[in-house]
Design an enzyme around this catalytic site. Structure first.
Site, PDB file in Angstrom:
ATOM      1  N   TYR A 110       0.209  -1.547   0.002  1.00 42.89           N
ATOM      2  CA  TYR A 110       0.270  -0.381  -0.014  1.00 42.89           C
ATOM      3  C   TYR A 110       1.079   1.460  -0.192  1.00 42.89           C
ATOM      4  O   TYR A 110       1.487   1.378   1.232  1.00 42.89           O
ATOM      5  CB  TYR A 110      -0.869  -0.168   1.478  1.00 42.89           C
ATOM      6  CG  TYR A 110      -2.031   0.979   1.276  1.00 42.89           C
ATOM      7  CD1 TYR A 110      -2.758   1.092   1.138  1.00 42.89           C
ATOM      8  CD2 TYR A 110      -1.462   2.509   1.573  1.00 42.89           C
ATOM      9  CE1 TYR A 110      -3.898   2.096   0.579  1.00 42.89           C
ATOM     10  CE2 TYR A 110      -2.675   3.394   1.768  1.00 42.89           C
ATOM     11  CZ  TYR A 110      -4.045   3.321   1.175  1.00 42.89           C
ATOM     12  OH  TYR A 110      -4.866   4.531   1.134  1.00 42.89           O
ATOM     13  N   GLN A 153     -10.680   0.195   1.726  1.00 43.68           N
ATOM     14  CA  GLN A 153     -10.711  -0.519   0.003  1.00 43.68           C
ATOM     15  C   GLN A 153     -10.279  -0.683  -0.526  1.00 43.68           C
ATOM     16  O   GLN A 153     -10.213  -3.008  -1.105  1.00 43.68           O
ATOM     17  CB  GLN A 153     -12.174   0.386  -0.226  1.00 43.68           C
ATOM     18  CG  GLN A 153     -11.387   1.266  -0.720  1.00 43.68           C
ATOM     19  CD  GLN A 153     -11.566   2.871  -0.604  1.00 43.68           C
ATOM     20  OE1 GLN A 153     -11.444   2.829   1.043  1.00 43.68           O
ATOM     21  NE2 GLN A 153     -11.290   4.103  -1.535  1.00 43.68           N
ATOM     22  N   ASN A 207      -3.308   6.045   6.441  1.00 45.86           N
ATOM     23  CA  ASN A 207      -3.945   6.661   7.647  1.00 45.86           C
ATOM     24  C   ASN A 207      -4.327   5.678   8.583  1.00 45.86           C
ATOM     25  O   ASN A 207      -4.857   4.468   8.893  1.00 45.86           O
ATOM     26  CB  ASN A 207      -4.706   7.468   7.151  1.00 45.86           C
ATOM     27  CG  ASN A 207      -6.026   6.960   6.511  1.00 45.86           C
ATOM     28  OD1 ASN A 207      -6.279   6.225   6.240  1.00 45.86           O
ATOM     29  ND2 ASN A 207      -6.372   7.696   4.848  1.00 45.86           N
ATOM     30  N   SER A 214       4.907   8.899  14.071  1.00 46.44           N
ATOM     31  CA  SER A 214       6.242   8.378  13.926  1.00 46.44           C
ATOM     32  C   SER A 214       7.116   9.200  15.692  1.00 46.44           C
ATOM     33  O   SER A 214       6.576   9.930  16.425  1.00 46.44           O
ATOM     34  CB  SER A 214       6.877   8.850  13.001  1.00 46.44           C
ATOM     35  OG  SER A 214       8.047   9.010  12.625  1.00 46.44           O
ATOM     36  N   GLN A 225      11.244  14.249  12.612  1.00 47.99           N
ATOM     37  CA  GLN A 225       9.474  13.901  13.386  1.00 47.99           C
ATOM     38  C   GLN A 225       8.593  14.067  13.083  1.00 47.99           C
ATOM     39  O   GLN A 225       7.398  13.477  12.895  1.00 47.99           O
ATOM     40  CB  GLN A 225      10.434  12.787  14.102  1.00 47.99           C
ATOM     41  CG  GLN A 225      11.549  11.318  14.076  1.00 47.99           C
ATOM     42  CD  GLN A 225      11.539  10.942  12.735  1.00 47.99           C
ATOM     43  OE1 GLN A 225       9.858  10.311  12.409  1.00 47.99           O
ATOM     44  NE2 GLN A 225      12.071  11.379  11.590  1.00 47.99           N
ATOM     45  N   HIS A 268       6.230  15.117  10.288  1.00 51.38           N
ATOM     46  CA  HIS A 268       5.849  13.841  10.238  1.00 51.38           C
ATOM     47  C   HIS A 268       3.706  14.763  10.782  1.00 51.38           C
ATOM     48  O   HIS A 268       3.508  13.858   9.662  1.00 51.38           O
ATOM     49  CB  HIS A 268       5.792  12.657  10.331  1.00 51.38           C
ATOM     50  CG  HIS A 268       7.147  11.864   9.789  1.00 51.38           C
ATOM     51  ND1 HIS A 268       6.583  11.666   8.575  1.00 51.38           N
ATOM     52  CD2 HIS A 268       7.603  11.283  10.001  1.00 51.38           C
ATOM     53  CE1 HIS A 268       7.619  11.249   8.126  1.00 51.38           C
ATOM     54  NE2 HIS A 268       8.991  11.550   8.800  1.00 51.38           N
ATOM     55  N   GLU A 302      11.111   4.122  18.066  1.00 49.74           N
ATOM     56  CA  GLU A 302      11.262   3.972  16.134  1.00 49.74           C
ATOM     57  C   GLU A 302      12.590   4.107  16.085  1.00 49.74           C
ATOM     58  O   GLU A 302      13.227   2.793  15.584  1.00 49.74           O
ATOM     59  CB  GLU A 302      10.118   4.460  15.678  1.00 49.74           C
ATOM     60  CG  GLU A 302      10.582   4.417  14.228  1.00 49.74           C
ATOM     61  CD  GLU A 302       9.224   5.102  13.454  1.00 49.74           C
ATOM     62  OE1 GLU A 302       8.850   4.510  12.660  1.00 49.74           O
ATOM     63  OE2 GLU A 302       8.272   6.266  14.143  1.00 49.74           O
ATOM     64  N   HIS A 303      13.317   4.856  16.424  1.00 46.02           N
ATOM     65  CA  HIS A 303      14.639   5.771  16.069  1.00 46.02           C
ATOM     66  C   HIS A 303      15.043   6.206  16.952  1.00 46.02           C
ATOM     67  O   HIS A 303      14.417   6.750  18.017  1.00 46.02           O
ATOM     68  CB  HIS A 303      14.372   6.641  15.166  1.00 46.02           C
ATOM     69  CG  HIS A 303      13.518   7.100  13.885  1.00 46.02           C
ATOM     70  ND1 HIS A 303      11.877   7.370  13.487  1.00 46.02           N
ATOM     71  CD2 HIS A 303      13.551   6.341  12.188  1.00 46.02           C
ATOM     72  CE1 HIS A 303      11.383   6.868  12.453  1.00 46.02           C
ATOM     73  NE2 HIS A 303      12.062   6.402  11.487  1.00 46.02           N
ATOM     74  N   ASP A 334      16.057   7.564   6.664  1.00 46.72           N
ATOM     75  CA  ASP A 334      14.755   7.499   6.040  1.00 46.72           C
ATOM     76  C   ASP A 334      14.931   7.385   4.563  1.00 46.72           C
ATOM     77  O   ASP A 334      13.784   6.199   3.865  1.00 46.72           O
ATOM     78  CB  ASP A 334      13.534   8.583   5.914  1.00 46.72           C
ATOM     79  CG  ASP A 334      13.587   8.778   7.848  1.00 46.72           C
ATOM     80  OD1 ASP A 334      12.935   7.655   8.126  1.00 46.72           O
ATOM     81  OD2 ASP A 334      12.810   9.938   7.324  1.00 46.72           O
ATOM     82  N   HIS A 362      -1.825 -40.925  19.051  1.00 49.86           N
ATOM     83  CA  HIS A 362       0.349 -40.751  19.030  1.00 49.86           C
ATOM     84  C   HIS A 362       0.609 -41.719  18.662  1.00 49.86           C
ATOM     85  O   HIS A 362       2.022 -41.518  18.183  1.00 49.86           O
ATOM     86  CB  HIS A 362      -0.321 -39.198  19.685  1.00 49.86           C
ATOM     87  CG  HIS A 362      -0.585 -38.112  18.802  1.00 49.86           C
ATOM     88  ND1 HIS A 362      -1.384 -38.017  18.946  1.00 49.86           N
ATOM     89  CD2 HIS A 362       0.004 -37.018  18.651  1.00 49.86           C
ATOM     90  CE1 HIS A 362      -1.628 -36.262  17.941  1.00 49.86           C
ATOM     91  NE2 HIS A 362      -0.367 -35.776  17.983  1.00 49.86           N
TER      92      HIS A 362
END
Length: 427
Positions: free
Chosen positions: A127, A187, A210, A233, A255, A258, A323-324, A357, A416
């Protein structure tokens, strides 16, 4: 930026709760997304066209983006952007090729063969957001590892637009996307998960989006695989008195621009640096084109923590699991082993997070909301499966029979045990 005080455990708990609040799910959104998914499952292409008209205000005659449109993008793209994408692609490829791993096979005893096969996922859907959130770098980061892994077919979807951003289509072509469809939102995720008359069903979905896209990915997980559910982020910076406040402020703002929900956290053992960074942030905000996003982000979600020493700084940041993570300290590489939890690490005064990035090669699809405690950056490993295989000779089965049947009877699974016993020398 708000300053926090207290023990590392207390501060990390406060930061975690704040991050959860920023990332919390909206039940109204989930209800809407469920409805969209069901509609796409039932009506296929018809639903995609209806939602494109409703949400994107575009009447679609064709869902597939033709090769001609993609090739024309090469004529429209800025040549410097094309060169930058080509160079970034080379770096991303060289980094991710090192993640390739083969299977293994061993013979631990006579008549016993064990092993593991590595097989690529058959079909992956990526995506790619559209409009102002069109990021060609994300195309490269999602597609190149899949291509290196050997994925047979890579499908890209992106919201329909009157005029596509040339860099998005060019990046898709450079990275090796097989087909592009102009469908977005929840969708689009539903179409990838279940298939329609035009879009094929995929095995895994990756890529940012989003809240509707993220919610849709969560709801179709299990029908298909997904990369992760990413929150806003975030960046954590460990800095001491050797850090340049101009650099640190710029990186925190990189950041903050963003998203109004993005997090920027500075942990330092220098009160003087903290003061200087705050002044520099205000100065840089004055000329930042995305000030309307960055200012509320840094004012509402920016945090400064004054730590006692270097050890305390790393202890806290490992609890935060950002994250970073930037380490703005002289000889930063010497501190690398102190990091336990982070999505991606940037070492030294000159290694700004945007290098990762766009360009260095390491992936920028990273775990957020402290999930780097148990998860990792997107990579080749996300696009392969590990398939185990085992072979026992008759003699090897006989040798292991007692242990296997003992365990089977202990668990109350007589069938078994019998499946082993019928193969012994008495039968």
């Amino acid at each position: 930026m708000k300053r926090l005080t207290g023990t590392n455990e207390k501060i990390s708990n406060i930061l975690y709760q704040e991050q959860l609040e920023l990332s919390k799910e909206n039940l109204d959104v989930e209800a809407t997304v469920r409805e969209i998914i069901e509609k796409v499952k039932e009506e296929g292409d018809e639903a995609l066209r209806a939602y494109s008209e409703k949400f994107d205000h575009v009447v679609l005659s064709e869902l597939h983006v033709s090769d001609q449109v993609v090739n024309e993008a090469f004529d429209k793209i800025d040549k410097d952007v094309l060169t930058a994408l080509e160079n970034a692609k080379a770096n991303i490829e060289s980094y991710h090729k090192q993640q390739l791993k083969g299977g293994f096979e061993d013979q631990p005893s006579q008549g016993v063969l064990r092993g593991q096969l590595i097989r690529p996922i058959e079909r992956v859907g990526v995506y790619v957001p559209g409009g102002t959130a069109a990021y060609p770098s994300s195309v490269l980061m999602n597609v190149i590892p899949a291509k290196i892994a050997g994925v047979k077919e890579i499908i890209m979807i992106t919201p329909p637009q009157e005029h596509f951003v040339p860099a998005i289509l060019v990046a898709a072509k450079l990275a090796g996307v097989d087909k592009i469809y102009q469908v977005g939102g929840a969708q689009g995720i539903a179409a990838l998960a279940y298939g329609t008359q035009t879009l094929p069903k995929v095995d895994k979905i990756t890529g940012p989006g989003n809240i509707f896209v993220a919610t849709a990915k969560k709801l179709v997980y299990g029908v298909v695989g997904i990369d992760m559910i990413a929150g806003p982020s975030e960046i954590g910076v460990i800095a001491d008195s050797t850090a340049n406040p101009v650099y640190v402020a710029a990186d925190l703002l990189s950041q903050a621009e963003h998203d109004v929900h993005a997090r920027a956290i500075l942990v330092t053992n220098s009160a003087e640096l903290a003061d200087a960074v705050e002044l520099e942030i205000e100065k840089q905000l004055q000329t930042l084109p995305r000030q309307a996003i960055a200012r509320p982000s840094i004012e509402n979600n920016g945090r400064i923590i004054i730590a006692q020493d270097v050890e305390s700084m790393f202890e806290l940041m490992n609890l935060v699991a950002p994250e970073h993570l930037e380490i703005a300290i002289d000889k930063a590489y010497d501190y690398l082993e102190r990091v336990q939890n982070a999505g991606s690490i940037f070492l030294g005064h000159y290694t700004s997070e945007p290098i990762g990035d766009y360009y260095a090669g390491a992936n920028h699809v990273l775990p957020t909301t402290a999930t780097s405690r148990f998860s990792s950056a997107l990579g080749v490993h996300d696009f392969v499966k590990r398939i185990q295989y085992t072979q026992y000779s008759k003699a090897a089965v006989n040798a292991a029979e007692k242990d296997i049947t003992t365990l089977a009877y202990a668990e109350g699974l007589q069938a078994h045990a019998r499946a082993i016993e019928v193969r012994n020398d008495k039968n």
